[in-house]
Design a protein around this motif. Structure first.
Motif, PDB file in Angstrom:
ATOM      1  N   TYR A  17     -21.261   7.136  -3.024  1.00 17.41           N
ATOM      2  CA  TYR A  17     -20.419   6.560  -4.075  1.00 17.41           C
ATOM      3  C   TYR A  17     -19.298   5.772  -3.416  1.00 17.41           C
ATOM      4  O   TYR A  17     -18.570   6.299  -2.563  1.00 17.41           O
ATOM      5  CB  TYR A  17     -19.843   7.661  -4.964  1.00 17.41           C
ATOM      6  N   LEU A  18     -19.182   4.509  -3.791  1.00 13.71           N
ATOM      7  CA  LEU A  18     -18.146   3.628  -3.255  1.00 13.71           C
ATOM      8  C   LEU A  18     -17.108   3.341  -4.325  1.00 13.71           C
ATOM      9  O   LEU A  18     -17.436   2.825  -5.395  1.00 13.71           O
ATOM     10  CB  LEU A  18     -18.746   2.301  -2.784  1.00 13.71           C
ATOM     11  N   THR A  19     -15.867   3.669  -4.039  1.00  6.39           N
ATOM     12  CA  THR A  19     -14.787   3.234  -4.917  1.00  6.39           C
ATOM     13  C   THR A  19     -14.556   1.739  -4.704  1.00  6.39           C
ATOM     14  O   THR A  19     -15.032   1.145  -3.739  1.00  6.39           O
ATOM     15  CB  THR A  19     -13.498   4.006  -4.614  1.00  6.39           C
ATOM     16  N   ASN A  20     -13.789   1.137  -5.591  1.00 10.46           N
ATOM     17  CA  ASN A  20     -13.466  -0.274  -5.444  1.00 10.46           C
ATOM     18  C   ASN A  20     -12.165  -0.565  -6.169  1.00 10.46           C
ATOM     19  O   ASN A  20     -11.693   0.242  -6.974  1.00 10.46           O
ATOM     20  CB  ASN A  20     -14.587  -1.162  -5.996  1.00 10.46           C
ATOM     21  N   GLY A  21     -11.589  -1.723  -5.848  1.00 12.56           N
ATOM     22  CA  GLY A  21     -10.343  -2.122  -6.476  1.00 12.56           C
ATOM     23  C   GLY A  21     -10.486  -3.454  -7.195  1.00 12.56           C
ATOM     24  O   GLY A  21     -11.573  -3.825  -7.651  1.00 12.56           O
ATOM     25  N   THR A  22      -9.387  -4.176  -7.249  1.00  8.64           N
ATOM     26  CA  THR A  22      -9.389  -5.470  -7.912  1.00  8.64           C
ATOM     27  C   THR A  22      -8.243  -6.287  -7.308  1.00  8.64           C
ATOM     28  O   THR A  22      -7.792  -5.985  -6.201  1.00  8.64           O
ATOM     29  CB  THR A  22      -9.238  -5.293  -9.442  1.00  8.64           C
ATOM     30  N   ARG A  23      -7.822  -7.318  -8.005  1.00  9.93           N
ATOM     31  CA  ARG A  23      -6.683  -8.110  -7.538  1.00  9.93           C
ATOM     32  C   ARG A  23      -5.690  -8.272  -8.680  1.00  9.93           C
ATOM     33  O   ARG A  23      -6.102  -8.465  -9.831  1.00  9.93           O
ATOM     34  CB  ARG A  23      -7.127  -9.484  -7.021  1.00  9.93           C
ATOM     35  N   TRP A  80      -9.683  -5.222  -2.544  1.00  5.17           N
ATOM     36  CA  TRP A  80      -8.467  -4.431  -2.749  1.00  5.17           C
ATOM     37  C   TRP A  80      -7.244  -5.329  -2.532  1.00  5.17           C
ATOM     38  O   TRP A  80      -6.645  -5.355  -1.470  1.00  5.17           O
ATOM     39  CB  TRP A  80      -8.420  -3.223  -1.809  1.00  5.17           C
ATOM     40  N   GLY A  81      -6.921  -6.093  -3.575  1.00  5.04           N
ATOM     41  CA  GLY A  81      -5.806  -7.015  -3.467  1.00  5.04           C
ATOM     42  C   GLY A  81      -6.125  -8.185  -2.561  1.00  5.04           C
ATOM     43  O   GLY A  81      -7.280  -8.431  -2.190  1.00  5.04           O
ATOM     44  N   SER A  82      -5.106  -8.898  -2.174  1.00  4.78           N
ATOM     45  CA  SER A  82      -5.276 -10.028  -1.270  1.00  4.78           C
ATOM     46  C   SER A  82      -5.626  -9.527   0.122  1.00  4.78           C
ATOM     47  O   SER A  82      -5.123  -8.496   0.562  1.00  4.78           O
ATOM     48  CB  SER A  82      -3.987 -10.858  -1.215  1.00  4.78           C
ATOM     49  N   ASP A  83      -6.480 -10.271   0.819  1.00 11.72           N
ATOM     50  CA  ASP A  83      -6.836  -9.887   2.177  1.00 11.72           C
ATOM     51  C   ASP A  83      -5.787 -10.313   3.193  1.00 11.72           C
ATOM     52  O   ASP A  83      -5.812  -9.855   4.340  1.00 11.72           O
ATOM     53  CB  ASP A  83      -8.180 -10.521   2.568  1.00 11.72           C
ATOM     54  N   THR A  84      -4.862 -11.184   2.790  1.00 11.35           N
ATOM     55  CA  THR A  84      -3.905 -11.736   3.756  1.00 11.35           C
ATOM     56  C   THR A  84      -2.462 -11.430   3.442  1.00 11.35           C
ATOM     57  O   THR A  84      -1.612 -11.509   4.327  1.00 11.35           O
ATOM     58  CB  THR A  84      -4.068 -13.260   3.829  1.00 11.35           C
ATOM     59  N   ASN A  85      -2.167 -11.066   2.206  1.00 10.15           N
ATOM     60  CA  ASN A  85      -0.772 -10.841   1.835  1.00 10.15           C
ATOM     61  C   ASN A  85      -0.693  -9.746   0.779  1.00 10.15           C
ATOM     62  O   ASN A  85      -0.993  -9.982  -0.393  1.00 10.15           O
ATOM     63  CB  ASN A  85      -0.136 -12.131   1.313  1.00 10.15           C
ATOM     64  N   LYS A  86      -0.309  -8.556   1.199  1.00  9.31           N
ATOM     65  CA  LYS A  86      -0.179  -7.437   0.278  1.00  9.31           C
ATOM     66  C   LYS A  86       1.235  -7.467  -0.323  1.00  9.31           C
ATOM     67  O   LYS A  86       2.208  -7.083   0.319  1.00  9.31           O
ATOM     68  CB  LYS A  86      -0.418  -6.115   1.014  1.00  9.31           C
ATOM     69  N   TYR A 104       2.341  -5.856  -3.142  1.00 12.68           N
ATOM     70  CA  TYR A 104       2.800  -4.578  -3.689  1.00 12.68           C
ATOM     71  C   TYR A 104       2.006  -3.450  -3.047  1.00 12.68           C
ATOM     72  O   TYR A 104       0.866  -3.633  -2.605  1.00 12.68           O
ATOM     73  CB  TYR A 104       2.633  -4.553  -5.215  1.00 12.68           C
ATOM     74  N   ILE A 105       2.571  -2.274  -3.058  1.00 10.67           N
ATOM     75  CA  ILE A 105       1.997  -1.160  -2.324  1.00 10.67           C
ATOM     76  C   ILE A 105       0.611  -0.787  -2.827  1.00 10.67           C
ATOM     77  O   ILE A 105      -0.223  -0.318  -2.059  1.00 10.67           O
ATOM     78  CB  ILE A 105       2.962   0.053  -2.362  1.00 10.67           C
ATOM     79  N   ILE A 106       0.306  -1.033  -4.082  1.00  9.27           N
ATOM     80  CA  ILE A 106      -1.024  -0.720  -4.585  1.00  9.27           C
ATOM     81  C   ILE A 106      -2.085  -1.527  -3.839  1.00  9.27           C
ATOM     82  O   ILE A 106      -3.219  -1.064  -3.639  1.00  9.27           O
ATOM     83  CB  ILE A 106      -1.124  -0.973  -6.115  1.00  9.27           C
ATOM     84  N   GLU A 107      -1.742  -2.719  -3.387  1.00 11.09           N
ATOM     85  CA  GLU A 107      -2.693  -3.580  -2.685  1.00 11.09           C
ATOM     86  C   GLU A 107      -2.949  -3.118  -1.249  1.00 11.09           C
ATOM     87  O   GLU A 107      -3.903  -3.568  -0.614  1.00 11.09           O
ATOM     88  CB  GLU A 107      -2.191  -5.018  -2.653  1.00 11.09           C
ATOM     89  N   ALA A 108      -2.108  -2.225  -0.752  1.00 10.13           N
ATOM     90  CA  ALA A 108      -2.211  -1.799   0.636  1.00 10.13           C
ATOM     91  C   ALA A 108      -2.808  -0.406   0.791  1.00 10.13           C
ATOM     92  O   ALA A 108      -3.363  -0.074   1.835  1.00 10.13           O
ATOM     93  CB  ALA A 108      -0.829  -1.824   1.288  1.00 10.13           C
ATOM     94  N   LYS A 109      -2.693   0.402  -0.241  1.00  9.38           N
ATOM     95  CA  LYS A 109      -3.043   1.814  -0.081  1.00  9.38           C
ATOM     96  C   LYS A 109      -4.536   2.024   0.149  1.00  9.38           C
ATOM     97  O   LYS A 109      -4.941   2.847   0.958  1.00  9.38           O
ATOM     98  CB  LYS A 109      -2.587   2.595  -1.329  1.00  9.38           C
ATOM     99  N   GLY A 110      -5.386   1.329  -0.572  1.00  7.58           N
ATOM    100  CA  GLY A 110      -6.816   1.538  -0.403  1.00  7.58           C
ATOM    101  C   GLY A 110      -7.296   2.802  -1.085  1.00  7.58           C
ATOM    102  O   GLY A 110      -6.592   3.402  -1.903  1.00  7.58           O
ATOM    103  N   SER A 111      -8.511   3.241  -0.724  1.00  6.36           N
ATOM    104  CA  SER A 111      -9.136   4.296  -1.519  1.00  6.36           C
ATOM    105  C   SER A 111     -10.118   5.110  -0.692  1.00  6.36           C
ATOM    106  O   SER A 111     -10.344   4.845   0.489  1.00  6.36           O
ATOM    107  CB  SER A 111      -9.855   3.671  -2.718  1.00  6.36           C
ATOM    108  N   GLY A 112     -10.719   6.092  -1.365  1.00  7.99           N
ATOM    109  CA  GLY A 112     -11.654   6.999  -0.717  1.00  7.99           C
ATOM    110  C   GLY A 112     -13.101   6.596  -0.918  1.00  7.99           C
ATOM    111  O   GLY A 112     -13.418   5.511  -1.414  1.00  7.99           O
TER     112      GLY A 112
END
Length: 595
Positions: free
Chosen positions: A96-102, A65-71, A73-81
């Motif tokens: 069921y696991l949601t997932n993101g990207t970078r 879910w985005g960078s692990d060290t530097n978010k 934009y807010i999309i990289e910080a919000k996370g998911s269910g």
């Protein structure tokens, strides 16, 4: 201590057995709770522990879910269910696991992160069946909720994205088909879907769909932490939002009964509150009038309580009801929401999670259309150092009183380099229900699954190993999920109920169940969504302490408002109750009886 108010499942005359009667105006019964602590059902201190068994269970796919060290934009910080749901109908919870990207990442072929489906092997382990299922998607998948929208007997999956939401039809053979366009709910706009909930708001027997939209996000137009117009938190440069960014409006889709939906947001009054930073929604009948309402946890703005007007429309009554703001009238950064009758007075209460430097809220339902913020008087207000996300009312020790479990995780990884008294990774919290309107923080006693530190988001609650106590599934940013096995909760007795609708929607969402042992009654409703953008077990679980027999189980079906009643049911069973047919195929060697 405040005395309990009268409660009844619905205004109805009830006869013994599974005979149904039309709803009348006579109260069902007076539900009473003990005025003194019953030590016979008191769980011993430290009896229950939560142990993270994700690795040995085979849950080995990390969240991206985005960078692990530097978010940036807010999309990289919000996370998911995340979701517990029985996709193949075998009586065992799958995952069921949601997932993101970078942002800007170009993944090698076959290496992009995707959402994941794990089948329960019924032995404490899971098998990854994502490839066969057709559910694998790469993108920013935020929320998830479950419901059988076409009443074919298999629960379907609605997935929210920053981008385009997807409705997956469950084909009943282990595979899913994207029917978003066919169902009429595809939106060509780029929107940030967050939480969602299936409900039958017009009680026609077909599940409708409510979707939260969070922010109208365009990274090209949004300042990053290194831009001249950067944002700060405690003097630290951080990503911007949500304040200062445009909010979005929520959507209500009415089920047409033929596999398609119609957007009725304007007609139903859903647009009247205007744009909000909505994150999580859940539907319950908060005013006990037999019609499902909707509560929405909103970030940095007043939260929403849509009261069902019985005519296809809703009215936002959160402000006048007292569940829109904090006790002192401040807007809060609402994230997750849990609903339960924690004091067993017959009215559903609300727990809402918020941002750091603020407490979560416990709103007590007063039974007169209003709520009281009892955060501090209940003991919940002692913690304010965490960014709180997933949450649930969970009777973790089966004593018959709903406790609270909360997951936490900060949104700014860079705070670990600053001495501000807060960290990016945090433990979970558990509040023990003291049965007198108060809770106690017992987190340190609950084992390594609670005390270990992660930056967590979504949480789902359910009994994945069918051993009679509630386990917890947690999504962790940048890590594999946590599967918190409950060890010891089943030392006390329980009853678990799976409902199947026939005249109402097949998933029985909106059905209310009351369970009585002695002079003490608990209640719950089948619901879709909640926690934070997550889906828990659709079965209803009731701890009953030392009681070996449930005196009365009553089920109020949402479409007809009729009630079925079952008496003298043996404890420690998973019951399946089919509308109009009574108890069928109990999953236990123990027998049950109806009279």
């Amino acid at each position: 201590m405040k005395l309990p108010r009268r409660h009844f499942l619905g205004s109805s005359l009830v006869v013994l057995g599974s005979t149904l009667m039309d709803a009348l105006t006579t109260p069902l019964w007076n539900w009473k709770r003990p005025l003194l602590l019953d030590t016979k059902t008191e769980a011993a201190p430290g009896q229950v522990k939560f142990v993270d068994v994700a690795k040995e269970a085979g849950l080995n796919v990390p969240n991206v879910w985005g960078s692990d060290t530097n978010k940036r934009y807010i999309i990289e910080a919000k996370g998911s269910g995340i979701a517990f749901f029985d996709y193949d109908g075998d009586g065992w919870l799958d995952i069921y696991l949601t997932n993101g990207t970078r942002l800007g990442e170009k993944w090698p072929e076959g290496k992009a992160p995707t959402s994941q489906l794990f089948k329960n092997n019924r032995d404490g382990t899971f098998t990854n069946v994502t490839e066969k299922s057709g559910l694998a998607r790469t993108g920013w998948q935020t929320g998830v909720c479950v419901g059988d929208y076409n009443n074919d007997g298999f629960d379907d999956l609605f997935c929210c994205f920053w981008g385009h939401n997807i409705l997956f039809h469950n084909n009943g053979d282990g595979t899913f088909t994207d029917v978003t366009r066919k169902a009429g709910i595809y939106d060509p706009q780029i929107r940030w879907g967050a939480g969602c909930t299936f409900l039958d708001y017009d009680r026609d027997g077909h599940l409708d769909l409510f979707v939260c939209n969070y922010i109208k996000l365009d990274p090209a137009e949004t300042p990053g932490p290194n831009d001249p117009a950067m944002c700060q938190w405690k003097g630290i440069p951080v990503m911007c939002g949500p304040r200062g960014l445009p909010g979005d409006t929520n959507v209500l889709f009415r089920n047409n009964g033929d596999g398609t939906f119609t957007d009725v947001s304007a007609k139903a009054g859903i647009l009247k509150p205007g744009p909000r930073y909505s994150i999580t929604a859940v539907s319950y009948d908060f005013d006990n009038d037999g019609w499902p309402d909707i509560y929405v946890a909103v970030d940095s703005e007043p939260s929403i309580l849509f009261r069902n007007n019985h005519d296809g429309t809703f009215t936002d009554v959160a402000v006048i009801s007292g569940c829109a703001y904090s006790e002192n009238g401040h807007e809060q950064a609402g994230m997750g929401v849990a609903v339960g009758d924690y004091d067993c007075d017959g009215w559903f209460d609300i727990f809402k999670t918020n941002f750091a430097d603020d407490t979560c809220n416990l709103y007590h339902n007063n039974g007169d259309g209003t709520f009281s913020d009892v955060t501090f008087s209940s003991g919940i207000g002692i913690n304010n150092r965490y960014v709180a996300w997933g949450c649930g009312f969970v009777d973790y020790d089966n004593d018959g009183w709903q406790d609270i479990i909360q997951t936490n995780g900060h949104v700014y990884p860079q705070i670990d380099a600053h001495n501000i008294g807060q960290t990016y990774k945090n433990p979970r919290l558990v509040y023990k229900n003291l049965r007198n309107g108060e809770f106690k923080d017992v987190s340190d006693e609950m084992g390594p699954g609670i005390t270990e530190h992660y930056s967590s988001r979504g949480a789902a609650f359910g009994d994945y190993d069918n051993d009679g106590d509630i386990d917890v599934l947690v999504l962790n940013m940048g890590d594999i999920p946590s599967l918190l096995r409950n060890d010891g909760g089943n030392k006390q007795n329980w009853i678990k109920i799976k409902l199947i609708g026939t005249k109402c929607n097949r998933t029985a969402i909106g059905a209310r169940v009351g369970v009585t042992t002695g002079n003490y009654t608990q209640m719950d409703e089948v619901h879709s969504g909640s926690s934070v953008m997550s889906q828990g077990d659709l079965r209803l679980h009731f701890g009953i302490g030392k009681a070996e027999v449930v005196d009365v189980i009553e089920v109020k079906w949402p479409t007809t408002q009729k009630i079925e009643r079952f008496t003298k049911v043996k404890a420690n069973q998973i019951l399946t109750i089919r509308e109009g047919s009574g108890i069928v195929t109990p999953q236990s060697s123990s027998s049950s009886s109806t009279t």
